[in-house]
Design an enzyme around this catalytic site. Structure first.
Site, PDB file in Angstrom:
ATOM      1  N   LEU A  71       0.810  -1.124   0.036  1.00  0.00           N
ATOM      2  CA  LEU A  71      -0.024   0.040  -0.039  1.00  0.00           C
ATOM      3  C   LEU A  71       0.785   1.255   0.022  1.00  0.00           C
ATOM      4  CD1 LEU A  71      -2.822  -0.950   2.712  1.00  0.00           C
ATOM      5  CD2 LEU A  71      -2.866  -1.048   0.377  1.00  0.00           C
ATOM      6  N   ASP A  72       0.417   2.333  -0.614  1.00  0.00           N
ATOM      7  CA  ASP A  72       1.146   3.458  -0.511  1.00  0.00           C
ATOM      8  C   ASP A  72       1.081   3.954   0.863  1.00  0.00           C
ATOM      9  OD1 ASP A  72       1.222   3.686  -3.221  1.00  0.00           O
ATOM     10  OD2 ASP A  72      -0.524   4.980  -3.397  1.00  0.00           O
ATOM     11  N   ARG A  73       2.298   5.055   1.289  1.00  0.00           N
ATOM     12  CA  ARG A  73       2.512   5.313   2.397  1.00  0.00           C
ATOM     13  C   ARG A  73       1.229   6.024   3.046  1.00  0.00           C
ATOM     14  NH1 ARG A  73       7.041   8.019   5.114  1.00  0.00           N
ATOM     15  NH2 ARG A  73       7.986   7.627   2.954  1.00  0.00           N
ATOM     16  N   THR A  75      -2.232   5.493   2.187  1.00  0.00           N
ATOM     17  CA  THR A  75      -3.202   4.549   2.168  1.00  0.00           C
ATOM     18  C   THR A  75      -3.167   3.674   3.415  1.00  0.00           C
ATOM     19  OG1 THR A  75      -3.163   4.378  -0.187  1.00  0.00           O
ATOM     20  CG2 THR A  75      -4.452   2.754   1.168  1.00  0.00           C
ATOM     21  N   ARG A 180      -6.598   6.209  -7.269  1.00  0.00           N
ATOM     22  CA  ARG A 180      -6.466   7.537  -7.141  1.00  0.00           C
ATOM     23  C   ARG A 180      -6.457   8.141  -8.752  1.00  0.00           C
ATOM     24  NH1 ARG A 180      -1.002   7.928  -4.153  1.00  0.00           N
ATOM     25  NH2 ARG A 180      -1.477  10.285  -4.241  1.00  0.00           N
TER      26      ARG A 180
END
Length: 264
Positions: A71-73, A75, A180
């Site tokens: 996951l993104d930082r 998220t 996104r």
């Protein structure tokens, strides 16, 4: 022109909870902002180190952890970690074959005119076809890779920040920043998104100077309101499902609105 990222530590919320576990894998609910593994040579807290500390006894006895999904930082939500090489291979194959089911909840700006829609716009790195000062920024483009996300409006409500909606997002492919980019393409960017929200200047200001009152006025949240809420995957001929409730920052926005509509 590329803008260098500062060497100073970036904001970090070092928190996670165990959502499901077996002898071969563990699913954790990651807080945000928090990176899942070390990157860019920077020394900062990350999810993998936290899980290693939690499973230190198992690691001492031969466990070898491997991230299955990332996951993104910014998220929050569910991340699957294999505990051994055999499990990593099996779960990795399931990911490649698109047998892992993922669902996210996002708070977006505006009220979508649709109740449910599927976005199939192809995506690629924006810098490959147009100028961008953000290396990781993605964009919809005909030359991009196949990309598919199903979106379903769960709730819409009015707030002092304008109309917002809670949208369930089901990615059928796994491109970088897919959800996104697709939501921004549909005209409903995720609240707090520094790259795909009001302006990419928000991201550039943040990495150079950190969070500020000016950014808060534009973005409302200090991270994008995207949460990995459901994860289903096969293992040893069984299907497993883990779920994670909305984190507090997103829940506050959901509870603070005025007039609310359920699925429309």
């Amino acid at each position: 022109m590329w803008i260098p990222i500062s060497d100073a530590p970036i904001a970090c919320f070092l928190h996670f909870e165990v959502a499901a576990e077996s002898g071969d894998w563990i699913v954790v609910d990651k807080g945000a902002p928090l990176i899942v593994h070390p990157s860019n040579g920077k020394k900062e807290p990350n999810l993998l180190e936290g899980v290693e500390a939690l499973l230190s006894y198992e690691i001492t006895n031969g466990a070898a952890l491997s991230l299955v999904n990332r996951l993104d930082r910014e998220t929050s939500g569910l991340t699957l970690v294999a505990k051994n090489k055999a499990a990593a291979r099996q779960l990795g194959r399931a990911m490649q074959r698109r047998l892992v089911h993922k669902e996210y909840l996002a708070i977006v700006r505006g009220w979508p005119e649709w109740t449910e829609t599927t976005c199939t716009a192809p995506v690629l790195r924006q810098g490959d076809v147009a100028e961008s000062r953000i290396w990781v920024k993605q964009a919809v483009h005909p030359a991009g890779k196949e990309c598919c996300t199903v979106f379903r409006v769960e709730q819409a409500w009015s707030t002092s920040h304008g109309p917002l909606a809670l949208v369930r997002c089901i990615p059928e492919t796994g491109r970088m920043h897919q959800i996104r980019v697709h939501l921004a393409h549909l005209g409903h960017p995720i609240l707090g998104d520094k790259i795909y929200g009001p302006s990419e200047e928000c991201y550039l200001d943040y990495i150079q100077h950190g969070w500020s009152r000016e950014l808060e006025e534009k973005l409302i949240l200090p991270r994008h309101a995207l949460h990995a809420c459901r994860l289903g995957f096969p293992f040893d001929e069984q299907m497993f499902t883990a779920e994670a409730p909305l984190p507090e920052d997103m829940r506050r926005l959901l509870d603070a609105g005025g007039q609310k509509d359920s699925v429309r």
